[in-house]
Design an enzyme around this catalytic site. Structure first.
Site, PDB file in Angstrom:
ATOM      1  N   ASN A   4      80.938  -4.574   4.988  1.00 44.48           N
ATOM      2  CA  ASN A   4      79.769  -5.401   4.686  1.00 44.48           C
ATOM      3  C   ASN A   4      80.230  -6.459   3.694  1.00 44.48           C
ATOM      4  O   ASN A   4      80.453  -6.157   2.525  1.00 44.48           O
ATOM      5  CB  ASN A   4      78.657  -4.531   4.081  1.00 44.48           C
ATOM      6  CG  ASN A   4      77.501  -5.369   3.572  1.00 44.48           C
ATOM      7  OD1 ASN A   4      77.408  -6.559   3.857  1.00 44.48           O
ATOM      8  ND2 ASN A   4      76.616  -4.738   2.816  1.00 44.48           N
ATOM      9  N   LYS A  49      78.681  -8.959   2.542  1.00 41.79           N
ATOM     10  CA  LYS A  49      77.642  -9.473   1.644  1.00 41.79           C
ATOM     11  C   LYS A  49      77.731 -11.007   1.588  1.00 41.79           C
ATOM     12  O   LYS A  49      77.966 -11.624   2.609  1.00 41.79           O
ATOM     13  CB  LYS A  49      77.771  -8.816   0.255  1.00 41.79           C
ATOM     14  CG  LYS A  49      77.809  -7.287   0.378  1.00 41.79           C
ATOM     15  CD  LYS A  49      77.642  -6.565  -0.927  1.00 41.79           C
ATOM     16  CE  LYS A  49      77.650  -5.056  -0.671  1.00 41.79           C
ATOM     17  NZ  LYS A  49      77.404  -4.268  -1.877  1.00 41.79           N
ATOM     18  N   HIS A  73      69.602  -2.264   3.828  1.00 39.31           N
ATOM     19  CA  HIS A  73      70.559  -2.188   2.719  1.00 39.31           C
ATOM     20  C   HIS A  73      69.797  -2.272   1.393  1.00 39.31           C
ATOM     21  O   HIS A  73      68.841  -3.030   1.275  1.00 39.31           O
ATOM     22  CB  HIS A  73      71.594  -3.314   2.811  1.00 39.31           C
ATOM     23  CG  HIS A  73      72.723  -3.129   1.861  1.00 39.31           C
ATOM     24  ND1 HIS A  73      72.616  -3.429   0.525  1.00 39.31           N
ATOM     25  CD2 HIS A  73      73.968  -2.614   2.040  1.00 39.31           C
ATOM     26  CE1 HIS A  73      73.753  -3.125  -0.074  1.00 39.31           C
ATOM     27  NE2 HIS A  73      74.590  -2.626   0.822  1.00 39.31           N
ATOM     28  N   GLU A  94      70.306  -3.737  -1.255  1.00 37.81           N
ATOM     29  CA  GLU A  94      70.165  -5.080  -1.846  1.00 37.81           C
ATOM     30  C   GLU A  94      69.026  -5.850  -1.185  1.00 37.81           C
ATOM     31  O   GLU A  94      68.349  -6.635  -1.843  1.00 37.81           O
ATOM     32  CB  GLU A  94      71.507  -5.823  -1.759  1.00 37.81           C
ATOM     33  CG  GLU A  94      72.489  -5.271  -2.796  1.00 37.81           C
ATOM     34  CD  GLU A  94      73.955  -5.356  -2.424  1.00 37.81           C
ATOM     35  OE1 GLU A  94      74.315  -6.135  -1.515  1.00 37.81           O
ATOM     36  OE2 GLU A  94      74.755  -4.614  -3.045  1.00 37.81           O
ATOM     37  N   GLU A 133      73.976   5.343   1.168  1.00 42.14           N
ATOM     38  CA  GLU A 133      74.582   4.583   0.077  1.00 42.14           C
ATOM     39  C   GLU A 133      73.777   4.770  -1.208  1.00 42.14           C
ATOM     40  O   GLU A 133      72.754   4.099  -1.403  1.00 42.14           O
ATOM     41  CB  GLU A 133      74.583   3.084   0.413  1.00 42.14           C
ATOM     42  CG  GLU A 133      75.383   2.713   1.634  1.00 42.14           C
ATOM     43  CD  GLU A 133      75.786   1.247   1.578  1.00 42.14           C
ATOM     44  OE1 GLU A 133      76.997   0.994   1.648  1.00 42.14           O
ATOM     45  OE2 GLU A 133      74.920   0.371   1.440  1.00 42.14           O
ATOM     46  N   GLY A 186      79.092  -1.025  -5.831  1.00 40.17           N
ATOM     47  CA  GLY A 186      79.696  -2.070  -6.656  1.00 40.17           C
ATOM     48  C   GLY A 186      79.925  -1.667  -8.097  1.00 40.17           C
ATOM     49  O   GLY A 186      80.203  -2.502  -8.947  1.00 40.17           O
ATOM     50  N   SER A 209      81.281   2.118  -3.492  1.00 40.80           N
ATOM     51  CA  SER A 209      82.588   2.159  -4.162  1.00 40.80           C
ATOM     52  C   SER A 209      83.653   2.918  -3.367  1.00 40.80           C
ATOM     53  O   SER A 209      84.486   3.619  -3.950  1.00 40.80           O
ATOM     54  CB  SER A 209      82.454   2.721  -5.578  1.00 40.80           C
ATOM     55  OG  SER A 209      81.663   1.852  -6.381  1.00 40.80           O
TER      56      SER A 209
END
Ligand code: 13P
Length: 256
Positions: A9, A11, A94, A96, A166, A172, A212
């Site tokens: 991904n 991003k 996701h 985000e 996730e 991250g 991560s």
């Protein structure tokens, strides 16, 4: 046997030129690693160029989101029909997009149904915050996200869906769940899917871990029985690192 699936991904990283350069740098090696499914999910603007660069290969392209409407006055959004023929997969839900674009469980469900209708394969992402994790409510929270996402989706569509677990606190941050922790939650997701669709369908579904993931911890995740692959952000951006992730997945599953 579930075929491992490793998805990068990207991003909001890589211009179309950079995305194509990544593909040119990795293609030959990735083609040799056919025991795992390999997917790259660049930003929308890079999709046509990446798709063209990968034409005729079995390396798949994915989008990072999709709207549920066929068309309309939805500034900035991309309809599922616009992705047809361009991508195989689409990441939906996701964290985000849940956090920054207000994507809800109900929208995840609508997006998944719209994607399936257009022949796109959803990668449905779920995961809990640190607060929920520390309160010991992860299984319940993620279970609710799964039930909502799959509401009204027939068993006949399951073969086209991938789930990605996730944990938000691991994205991250350099702080990943342990292989055992991730396996336990993913096992609980599989149990919920078994309750919804029956054990056989649940056993056939692929569920990834994300958060991560790096070459250094990939084997720990991929050696877990319930973990079928990874959805990778940062470590998917460098050619060598992405190739290593795929190679390690194949080795850990005993497929090399
Ligand atoms: P990182 O691998 O950078 O933690 O990101 C995970 C992720 O959000 C993939 O979708």
């Amino acid at each position: 046997m579930r075929t491992p699936i490793i998805a990068g991904n990207w991003k909001m990283y890589k211009t179309p030129q950079e995305a194509v350069a990544f593909v040119q740098a990795t293609k030959a090696d990735l083609l040799k690693l056919a025991a795992a499914e390999r997917v790259v999910c660049p930003p929308y603007v890079a999709l046509p160029a990446v798709k063209a660069a990968l034409d005729g290969t079995d390396i798949a392209v994915g989008a990072q989101d999709v709207h549920w409407e066929e068309e309309g006055a939805f500034t900035s959004q991309v309809a599922p029909g616009m992705l047809e023929g361009l991508v195989t997969y689409v990441i939906i839900g996701h964290s985000e997009t849940r956090a920054y674009q207000g994507v809800t469980d109900e929208m995840v469900n609508k997006k998944a149904k719209a994607a399936l209708k257009h022949g796109l394969r959803p990668i449905i992402a779920v995961g809990e915050s640190l607060e929920i994790n520390e309160a010991g409510d992860t299984e319940a929270f993620v279970g609710n996200q799964i039930r909502a996402a799959f509401d009204g989706i027939p068993a006949s569509d399951l073969a086209h869906i991938v789930v990605a677990y996730e944990p938000i606190w691991a994205i991250g941050t350099g702080k990943s769940a342990s292989g055992e922790q991730a396996n336990a939650i993913i096992g609980s997701i599989r149990a919920i899917l078994a309750g919804l669709y029956g054990q056989e369908h649940a056993d056939a579904m692929r569920i990834q871990y994300g958060g991560s993931v790096k070459p250094g911890n990939m084997a720990e995740f991929m050696s877990q029985p319930h973990i079928d692959g990874a959805l990778v952000g940062g470590a998917s951006l460098q050619p060598d690192s992405f190739i290593d992730l795929v190679r390690i997945a194949i080795e850990a599953k005993g497929l090399s």
